[in-house]
Design an enzyme around this catalytic site. Structure first.
Site, mmCIF file in Angstrom:
data_model
loop_
_atom_site.group_PDB
_atom_site.id
_atom_site.type_symbol
_atom_site.label_atom_id
_atom_site.label_comp_id
_atom_site.label_asym_id
_atom_site.label_seq_id
_atom_site.Cartn_x
_atom_site.Cartn_y
_atom_site.Cartn_z
ATOM 1 N N ASP A 139 -0.947 0.427 0.170
ATOM 2 C CA ASP A 139 -1.093 -1.003 0.430
ATOM 3 C C ASP A 139 -2.439 -1.321 1.084
ATOM 4 O OD1 ASP A 139 1.480 -1.349 -0.520
ATOM 5 O OD2 ASP A 139 2.380 -1.163 1.474
ATOM 6 N N MET A 140 -2.834 -2.578 0.954
ATOM 7 C CA MET A 140 -4.129 -3.033 1.474
ATOM 8 C C MET A 140 -4.314 -2.666 2.945
ATOM 9 S SD MET A 140 -5.758 -6.898 1.502
ATOM 10 C CE MET A 140 -4.523 -7.581 2.627
#
Length: 307
Positions: A139-140
């Protein structure tokens, strides 16, 4: 065009083919699997079928995976933390705030944009459009280690290991509350949240099996716990959803945990620390690690003072 011929397993009987194939080819997205049906590239016993087709004993499946579409990504001179590189793979330590591959709202500044600049023409493509070289993603706002492939042979090898759940993936997280047991396992299926399509959730009806093993590394005044999580499967937001499901959401995770955080954080305190797999050329097990980022270490020091 890659061709696959698969004989069905008894445990597939009466189960939808689209869900089975999404699990079987878990390096591909569900939208990619859906396109295979739309383009009539999935056949059972020599006939095209719909995604809702349910397996029967003795079914044989023929699947054609189209050649990757040439991507249209702007190469960008982004400073990347490359930990290892050879003719087959690249090991990258991704920072917080960086998206792995272009997606709506994030068409620049991604890891792939940087890879396209530094390794132009030397990335695998079997994952199709917008994902050159990417076998798996994080994830970011999750930091840490991931592997990128330079050629299709390496990509297929690592994708198969992901499917077989033989890749070692260890993450470190700080969660809310005191986990009383020293270790445990969360075995709950994960799927889209039917009430909020931006979120994942424990979904017993339409989810895919997800297994996370965790162990406690340190406890902080009964308020927070530092844990190590080892993935057996790799579903979207798996650790975040699983820990929230047992009452211990990850600190800083506003999507699955408290909206207000007592510390100034940018997203969840989750770090991909260890990645191990069989090297596609040497056949030997290799393992890579990335130390905790500075913000994570500083936060641990603050939590220790709570005592």
């Amino acid at each position: 065009m890659e061709e696959y011929n698969i004989e069905s397993y008894d445990e597939w009987n009466d189960k939808r083919i689209d869900k089975i194939l999404a699990d079987y080819f878990d390096s591909y997205s569900r939208s990619f699997i859906k396109r295979l049906f739309d383009d009539q590239l999935v056949m059972v016993n020599g006939r095209n079928v719909k995604p809702s087709y349910k397996f029967k004993s003795g079914d044989t499946v023929d699947i054609s995976i189209p050649d990757p579409v040439e991507v249209n990504i702007t190469p960008e001179n982004i400073d990347l933390d490359i930990r290892y590189e050879d003719d087959d793979i690249i090991i990258v330590n991704k920072p917080k705030g960086m998206v792995v591959h272009p997606a709506p709202g994030h068409y620049s500044g991604t890891l792939v944009n940087g890879l396209m600049y530094h390794f132009q023409g030397a990335l695998s493509g079997i994952n199709g459009e917008f994902r050159p070289g990417i076998v798996h993603r994080i994830d970011m706002n999750t930091t840490g280690i991931l592997v990128v492939c330079k050629n299709d042979t390496a990509h297929r090898c690592l994708s198969e290991q992901l499917h077989e759940h033989s890749i070692t993936r260890k993450y470190y997280a700080i969660v809310h509350g005191n986990i009383s047991e020293d270790s445990g396992t969360v075995d709950k299926p994960i799927g889209r949240n039917p009430k909020d399509r931006k979120k994942m959730a424990i979904n017993n009806r339409n989810g895919r099996r997800a297994v996370t093993h965790y162990r406690v590394l340190e406890r902080f005044s009964g308020q927070y716990t530092l844990i190590e999580c080892q993935l057996e499967t790799g579903r979207t937001h798996q650790i975040r959803v699983h820990m929230a499901s047992i009452g211990h959401p990850i600190l800083g995770d506003e999507l699955y945990g408290p909206k207000k955080c007592p510390f100034k954080l940018q997203g969840q305190t989750l770090h991909a620390g260890v990645l191990g797999f069989i090297h596609p050329s040497t056949g030997e097990y290799v393992e890579f690690d990335a130390e905790l980022p500075a913000y994570f270490r500083e936060l641990i020091d603050k939590l220790k003072k709570l005592r």
